[in-house]
Design a protein around this motif. Sequence first.
Motif, PDB file in Angstrom:
ATOM      1  N   VAL A  75       0.847  -1.225  -0.246  1.00  0.00           N
ATOM      2  CA  VAL A  75      -0.109   0.029   0.055  1.00  0.00           C
ATOM      3  C   VAL A  75       0.975   1.309  -0.042  1.00  0.00           C
ATOM      4  CG1 VAL A  75      -1.736   1.144   1.414  1.00  0.00           C
ATOM      5  CG2 VAL A  75      -1.922  -1.116   1.018  1.00  0.00           C
ATOM      6  N   ILE A  76       1.909   1.308   0.806  1.00  0.00           N
ATOM      7  CA  ILE A  76       2.720   2.450   1.018  1.00  0.00           C
ATOM      8  C   ILE A  76       3.641   2.756  -0.281  1.00  0.00           C
ATOM      9  CG2 ILE A  76       4.434   3.565   2.529  1.00  0.00           C
ATOM     10  CD1 ILE A  76       1.929   3.086   3.693  1.00  0.00           C
ATOM     11  N   LEU A  77       4.239   1.575  -0.758  1.00  0.00           N
ATOM     12  CA  LEU A  77       4.954   1.553  -1.951  1.00  0.00           C
ATOM     13  C   LEU A  77       4.056   2.035  -3.157  1.00  0.00           C
ATOM     14  CD1 LEU A  77       7.697   0.496  -3.127  1.00  0.00           C
ATOM     15  CD2 LEU A  77       6.516  -1.194  -4.324  1.00  0.00           C
ATOM     16  N   VAL A  78       2.905   1.688  -3.426  1.00  0.00           N
ATOM     17  CA  VAL A  78       2.242   2.001  -4.252  1.00  0.00           C
ATOM     18  C   VAL A  78       1.688   3.523  -4.036  1.00  0.00           C
ATOM     19  CG1 VAL A  78       0.132   2.036  -5.692  1.00  0.00           C
ATOM     20  CG2 VAL A  78       1.333  -0.125  -5.145  1.00  0.00           C
ATOM     21  N   LEU A  79       1.336   3.919  -3.031  1.00  0.00           N
ATOM     22  CA  LEU A  79       0.792   5.345  -2.879  1.00  0.00           C
ATOM     23  C   LEU A  79       1.872   6.249  -2.833  1.00  0.00           C
ATOM     24  CD1 LEU A  79      -1.597   7.039  -2.124  1.00  0.00           C
ATOM     25  CD2 LEU A  79      -1.185   6.620   0.565  1.00  0.00           C
ATOM     26  N   ALA A  80       3.055   5.687  -2.522  1.00  0.00           N
ATOM     27  CA  ALA A  80       4.250   6.798  -2.736  1.00  0.00           C
ATOM     28  C   ALA A  80       4.321   7.205  -4.156  1.00  0.00           C
ATOM     29  CB  ALA A  80       5.341   6.113  -2.018  1.00  0.00           C
ATOM     30  N   ALA A  81       3.822   6.385  -4.796  1.00  0.00           N
ATOM     31  CA  ALA A  81       4.060   6.657  -6.427  1.00  0.00           C
ATOM     32  C   ALA A  81       2.756   7.269  -7.037  1.00  0.00           C
ATOM     33  CB  ALA A  81       4.364   5.543  -7.347  1.00  0.00           C
ATOM     34  N   VAL A  82       1.574   7.145  -6.516  1.00  0.00           N
ATOM     35  CA  VAL A  82       0.431   7.339  -6.855  1.00  0.00           C
ATOM     36  C   VAL A  82       0.369   9.137  -6.681  1.00  0.00           C
ATOM     37  CG1 VAL A  82      -2.201   7.469  -6.374  1.00  0.00           C
ATOM     38  CG2 VAL A  82      -0.965   5.410  -6.742  1.00  0.00           C
ATOM     39  N   LEU A  83       0.859   9.188  -5.442  1.00  0.00           N
ATOM     40  CA  LEU A  83       0.857  10.879  -5.241  1.00  0.00           C
ATOM     41  C   LEU A  83       1.487  11.796  -5.897  1.00  0.00           C
ATOM     42  CD1 LEU A  83       0.656  10.943  -1.330  1.00  0.00           C
ATOM     43  CD2 LEU A  83      -1.281  10.467  -3.110  1.00  0.00           C
ATOM     44  N   PRO A  84       2.902  11.708  -6.508  1.00  0.00           N
ATOM     45  CA  PRO A  84       3.708  12.422  -7.398  1.00  0.00           C
ATOM     46  C   PRO A  84       3.058  12.121  -8.632  1.00  0.00           C
ATOM     47  CG  PRO A  84       4.958  10.334  -6.686  1.00  0.00           C
ATOM     48  CD  PRO A  84       3.913  10.228  -5.702  1.00  0.00           C
ATOM     49  N   TRP A  85       2.332  10.755  -9.145  1.00  0.00           N
ATOM     50  CA  TRP A  85       1.923  10.771 -10.405  1.00  0.00           C
ATOM     51  C   TRP A  85       0.803  11.854 -10.533  1.00  0.00           C
ATOM     52  CZ3 TRP A  85       2.493   9.864 -15.263  1.00  0.00           C
ATOM     53  CH2 TRP A  85       1.431   9.620 -16.046  1.00  0.00           C
ATOM     54  N   GLN A  86      -0.050  11.417  -9.600  1.00  0.00           N
ATOM     55  CA  GLN A  86      -1.456  12.392  -9.546  1.00  0.00           C
ATOM     56  C   GLN A  86      -1.138  13.802  -9.825  1.00  0.00           C
ATOM     57  OE1 GLN A  86      -4.472  10.580  -7.438  1.00  0.00           O
ATOM     58  NE2 GLN A  86      -5.175   9.606  -8.794  1.00  0.00           N
ATOM     59  N   PHE A  87      -0.086  14.265  -8.814  1.00  0.00           N
ATOM     60  CA  PHE A  87       0.371  15.664  -8.690  1.00  0.00           C
ATOM     61  C   PHE A  87       0.601  16.075 -10.196  1.00  0.00           C
ATOM     62  CE2 PHE A  87       3.773  18.884  -8.021  1.00  0.00           C
ATOM     63  CZ  PHE A  87       3.130  19.865  -8.180  1.00  0.00           C
ATOM     64  N   ILE A 221      11.504  11.118 -10.549  1.00  0.00           N
ATOM     65  CA  ILE A 221      10.601  11.744  -9.670  1.00  0.00           C
ATOM     66  C   ILE A 221      10.092  10.783  -8.629  1.00  0.00           C
ATOM     67  CG2 ILE A 221       8.759  12.990  -9.403  1.00  0.00           C
ATOM     68  CD1 ILE A 221       9.461  14.598 -12.036  1.00  0.00           C
ATOM     69  N   ILE A 222       9.572   9.603  -9.251  1.00  0.00           N
ATOM     70  CA  ILE A 222       8.912   8.631  -8.604  1.00  0.00           C
ATOM     71  C   ILE A 222       9.920   7.855  -7.566  1.00  0.00           C
ATOM     72  CG2 ILE A 222       7.459   6.615  -8.608  1.00  0.00           C
ATOM     73  CD1 ILE A 222       5.996   7.671 -10.859  1.00  0.00           C
ATOM     74  N   ASP A 223      10.926   7.386  -8.166  1.00  0.00           N
ATOM     75  CA  ASP A 223      11.769   6.609  -7.381  1.00  0.00           C
ATOM     76  C   ASP A 223      12.416   7.716  -6.079  1.00  0.00           C
ATOM     77  OD1 ASP A 223      11.659   4.583  -8.916  1.00  0.00           O
ATOM     78  OD2 ASP A 223      13.616   4.772  -9.842  1.00  0.00           O
ATOM     79  N   GLY A 224      12.391   9.004  -6.353  1.00  0.00           N
ATOM     80  CA  GLY A 224      12.838   9.877  -5.543  1.00  0.00           C
ATOM     81  C   GLY A 224      11.827  10.004  -4.347  1.00  0.00           C
ATOM     82  N   PHE A 225      10.454  10.117  -4.832  1.00  0.00           N
ATOM     83  CA  PHE A 225       9.612   9.920  -3.828  1.00  0.00           C
ATOM     84  C   PHE A 225       9.566   8.920  -2.694  1.00  0.00           C
ATOM     85  CE2 PHE A 225       5.885  12.765  -3.498  1.00  0.00           C
ATOM     86  CZ  PHE A 225       6.118  13.900  -4.449  1.00  0.00           C
ATOM     87  N   ARG A 226       9.598   7.485  -3.369  1.00  0.00           N
ATOM     88  CA  ARG A 226       9.837   6.491  -2.603  1.00  0.00           C
ATOM     89  C   ARG A 226      11.115   6.425  -1.680  1.00  0.00           C
ATOM     90  NH1 ARG A 226       7.697   2.662  -7.447  1.00  0.00           N
ATOM     91  NH2 ARG A 226       5.668   2.453  -6.803  1.00  0.00           N
ATOM     92  N   TRP A 227      12.134   6.746  -2.494  1.00  0.00           N
ATOM     93  CA  TRP A 227      13.161   6.871  -1.570  1.00  0.00           C
ATOM     94  C   TRP A 227      13.430   7.502  -0.322  1.00  0.00           C
ATOM     95  CZ3 TRP A 227      16.772  10.910  -0.983  1.00  0.00           C
ATOM     96  CH2 TRP A 227      17.922  10.891  -0.522  1.00  0.00           C
ATOM     97  N   SER A 228      12.722   8.914  -0.589  1.00  0.00           N
ATOM     98  CA  SER A 228      12.677   9.847   0.711  1.00  0.00           C
ATOM     99  C   SER A 228      11.426   9.533   1.482  1.00  0.00           C
ATOM    100  CB  SER A 228      12.728  11.183   0.150  1.00  0.00           C
ATOM    101  OG  SER A 228      11.156  11.277  -0.510  1.00  0.00           O
ATOM    102  N   ILE A 229      10.650   8.987   0.967  1.00  0.00           N
ATOM    103  CA  ILE A 229       9.567   8.626   2.050  1.00  0.00           C
ATOM    104  C   ILE A 229       9.615   7.398   2.846  1.00  0.00           C
ATOM    105  CG2 ILE A 229       6.978   7.551   2.076  1.00  0.00           C
ATOM    106  CD1 ILE A 229       6.082   9.785   0.298  1.00  0.00           C
ATOM    107  N   LEU A 230      10.349   6.305   2.252  1.00  0.00           N
ATOM    108  CA  LEU A 230      10.571   4.915   2.849  1.00  0.00           C
ATOM    109  C   LEU A 230      11.949   4.912   3.258  1.00  0.00           C
ATOM    110  CD1 LEU A 230       8.744   2.970  -0.163  1.00  0.00           C
ATOM    111  CD2 LEU A 230       7.815   3.665   2.024  1.00  0.00           C
TER     112      LEU A 230
END
Lengths: 270, 414
Positions: A75-87, A221-230
């Motif tokens: 859930v977290i892995l996907v959401l961490a990508a859905v958010l930047p994607w949707q933005f 961008i998405i990898d960066g999101f996951r990296w910084s959040i996780l």
Amino acid sequence: MKIVIEPGRAAAHYWRDLWRYRELMSFLAWRDITVRYKQTAIGVAWAIIRPALTLLVFVAFRRMAGLTAGAVPDVILVLAAVLPWQFFSTALSESAASLISNTGLISKVYFPRMIVPASAVVTAFVDFVVTLALLAVLMAWYGVTPDVRLWALPLFVLQAGALAFGLGLGLAALSVTFRDFRYVVPFAVQLGLFVSPVAFATSQVPAAWRTIYSLNPLVGIIDGFRWSILGGRVPIDAAVMAMSVAVTLVALVAGTWYFRRTERGFADAI
Amino acid sequence: MSDTVVSIEGLGKRYRVRRSQSGDRYQTLRDTLAHAASAPLRWLSGTSSGAAVFDDFWALRDVSFGISRGDVIGIVGRNGAGKSTLLKILSRITEPTTGRVTIDGRVASLLEVGTGFHPELTGRENIFLNAAILGMTRAETTRKFDEIVAFAEVAPFLDTPVKRYSSGMYVRLAFAVAAHLEPDVLVVDEVLAVGDASFQKKSLGKMHEVSRGGRTVLFVSHNMAAVQALCTRAVWLDQGTLAREGPVSEVVNAYLRSGEQPTTALPGQPLRAAPSLDLLRFDLSPNPLTSGGRLNFDLAFRAREATTISELALLIYSPLEVRVAILDLRPFGCPIALAAGDTQSFRGAFKSVPLVDGEYHVGFGLRASGHAADHLRLAVLRVLGPPPSAGIVPYAPEYRGVVEMELEVSPAHG
Ligand SMILES: Nc1ncnc2c1ncn2[C@@H]1O[C@H](COP(=O)(O)OP(=O)(O)O)[C@@H](O)[C@H]1O
Ligand SMILES: [Mg+2]
């Protein structure tokens, strides 16, 4: 104050005017947000429901495809990508359509036109901030705690915004001339979702495809999101990041250039 | 010279009008790609492309004049003469193709009432939004807020969405915001044509006040009475060129004498009456009409998309462009909801039209899906005088005012 109006002169005080009209930018963003929350019965909830549903679908898809793997809850892995994607995708589609949907303003009032796509990006950003709450709640629920890398998150948000703005500028200017661009953009955005690591992680991409795949600036961008959040539980690759930043800069410069070049004709063509 | 605020030299504006086979106003990527794909063939056959696709059209050509500080300039000319184009260049909305304009000071323009108003937002919200669009800072707006509200007379409805406003309230509010700008040069297009008589009076009064305050005003109007009352000088544009410039009465008289005919009825194809509506028919009969007689009208619209006509009124203007009558059609079925493709016609008659002989313009104003539009000069109605009473030559029409009243007198000697 002396104003001189001459052919080709519009550029003279552009950046100064842009700064002077910054208040208008926030007013336009505020208008779009207010109107949306007044029009849709569910209001603010909409900002949450959209990513939540996308999340559900992707998590279910991953289960069925047997993609679930790794140290991080799906859930977290996907959401961490859905958010930047949707933005990114909202900012891009809204800014690309923004000139056409503000024809009245453009043909009747003077202001630096860049205000209009910029305010569309700001609107998308406000929605994005709301959805961060969803992420925070789910992270607490799954007991995923971020570490110091979280401080890098604003950089990736900025990059997503800059990429959407750059591409949005170019597409907005193109759709003033070519009206059928309004059908092209949603389609392109839809395709983008499938070539970006939203439903999957970069580590699941076969090595042979990596180079061409990382040309997509959203990968970084998405990898960066996951990296910084996780907290680094998902690795990032320096080459991919550099490529992503480079593509973003190119998009920003090219979009600005094309927009500025065609801007003076907007009021006549729209 | 220090008191010249605006100087215009050799101003020209060329529009490139796309010549399209499909009748579509806009270029599409599809067409362009198709064009590019067929280009090698054209090149081989020796016909050049590009030039064939666009027509040049000069909306303004070599216009030069100067405006002194505190002048109120009326700009007159028939439809399509380039008046709005001139104002758009002065407001920096569009660039000139040739020439040069120097303006000493801040320009504010009101080219349309309520630009940027959003129907879902409240009156209060729209005031702030519209003021920002017109270039006011938030602080300025806050300072003038009460004044704006008082001028617009909408205090009790400040927190009501403007979609619920009557068109009168809407126009008043929109004008109020613009009227409280404090520019050095104020540019106003034909915006006073909308709204009722009391609004027109009030807004003209406001413009008077603005000009007495030493500000320079450029003002486009079809209302020659208003131009004469308000302006010190006038500019007459004719097909994009400057026909005459000078003291207002001189220019207005020359313009009226030029015997120009306003555009009439429909040129064979539907008129885009509002974004959502086409006007299919606009007939008046009989035309010419004998004063005092019955005038039949017949108009028909077709909806381009689902829409609701909430207001519709026929408007009659005198030769001096003073509004003579507004014939409100709201009681006859409004609001009317139409689905895309529906047609709606209005047939009826003015039972009696007691106008002094002369030529009147007839048009209409409507509001559909919240969008207000006016078409003031759709048809020319010729009114012929009533048969004169035996033996007496009537006074000339220009002495007789507008209304031909019926008279009943019993002379008595006492
Ligand atoms: N954006 C545009 N593209 C092409 N032609 C235009 C455009 N705007 C105005 N025109 C043409 O320029 C002429 C002058 O228009 P305008 O300045 O609106 O006249 P006015 O305000 O005096 O009625 C008209 O013939 C009009 O059709
Ligand atoms: Mg005009």
